[in-house]
Enzyme design. Sequence first.
Site, mmCIF file in Angstrom:
data_model
loop_
_atom_site.group_PDB
_atom_site.id
_atom_site.type_symbol
_atom_site.label_atom_id
_atom_site.label_comp_id
_atom_site.label_asym_id
_atom_site.label_seq_id
_atom_site.Cartn_x
_atom_site.Cartn_y
_atom_site.Cartn_z
ATOM 1 N N ASP A 122 -3.506 -13.941 5.868
ATOM 2 C CA ASP A 122 -4.944 -13.574 6.166
ATOM 3 C C ASP A 122 -4.954 -12.755 7.423
ATOM 4 O OD1 ASP A 122 -7.474 -12.987 6.972
ATOM 5 O OD2 ASP A 122 -8.325 -15.071 6.297
ATOM 6 N N GLY A 174 0.923 -1.245 -0.228
ATOM 7 C CA GLY A 174 -0.116 -0.062 -0.002
ATOM 8 C C GLY A 174 0.793 1.130 0.020
ATOM 9 N N TYR A 207 -16.458 3.566 8.646
ATOM 10 C CA TYR A 207 -15.090 3.538 8.473
ATOM 11 C C TYR A 207 -14.556 4.047 9.847
ATOM 12 C CZ TYR A 207 -10.169 4.826 7.289
ATOM 13 O OH TYR A 207 -8.838 5.048 7.102
ATOM 14 N N ALA A 230 -5.025 -1.753 6.020
ATOM 15 C CA ALA A 230 -6.389 -1.484 6.429
ATOM 16 C C ALA A 230 -7.454 -1.505 5.408
ATOM 17 C CB ALA A 230 -6.375 0.086 7.084
ATOM 18 N N TYR A 231 -8.736 -1.495 5.725
ATOM 19 C CA TYR A 231 -9.684 -1.602 4.538
ATOM 20 C C TYR A 231 -10.175 0.001 4.663
ATOM 21 C CZ TYR A 231 -14.256 -1.824 2.285
ATOM 22 O OH TYR A 231 -15.471 -1.564 1.348
ATOM 23 N N LEU A 233 1.307 3.849 2.268
ATOM 24 C CA LEU A 233 2.060 4.261 3.605
ATOM 25 C C LEU A 233 2.974 2.902 3.931
ATOM 26 C CD1 LEU A 233 2.484 5.739 6.058
ATOM 27 C CD2 LEU A 233 0.499 4.835 7.029
ATOM 28 N N LYS A 262 -12.106 2.064 12.679
ATOM 29 C CA LYS A 262 -10.781 2.215 12.762
ATOM 30 C C LYS A 262 -10.775 2.564 14.613
ATOM 31 C CE LYS A 262 -7.601 2.847 10.509
ATOM 32 N NZ LYS A 262 -6.599 1.839 10.157
#
Length: 171
Positions: free
Chosen positions: A35, A10, A125, A59-60, A12, A129
Amino acid sequence: MRCFLTGASGRLGGAIMRRLAGAHDMITPSHAALDLTDATAVAAAVASARPDWIVHTAAYNNVDEAEGVGARSAFLANAYAPALLAAAARATGARMLHISTDYVFDGTKTEGYVEDDEPAPISAYGASKYLGELAVQARDPRAVIVRTSRLYGPPATSANAKRSFVEIVLD
């Protein structure tokens, strides 16, 4: 230092990987290889890696989708997975750095937020978090939690990565 980095493909995670690679021993399991919602697999992977630090950037982050069809995925990735990693950190003696977001706040404060401000997420979201933060703190009080906002920089290599705000504006 031995570092177990999630989300290395990703934006970051990739930036952290580029910064630390060469100077530190980096373990970067891919999404396909590990997973992060499988408790047994996470515990085994961390125990096998024996890291000094777990840096959790995976993260999602599809904020809009998390309000509907992606809600379950958001809570699994953003609350349950960090809990598993924090438990693994505590069990192995590793330190954990967990990346969160300013979405844990409702956005009504006119001046900048500080660490002691009370979270009040207004989206699924943000709630996912914030629950992740709480889960990390409950399982590993030594964990470090960093809240960040809009990310920019070199593109991510993951096919699922979001474009940055700067890329969206340029388009």
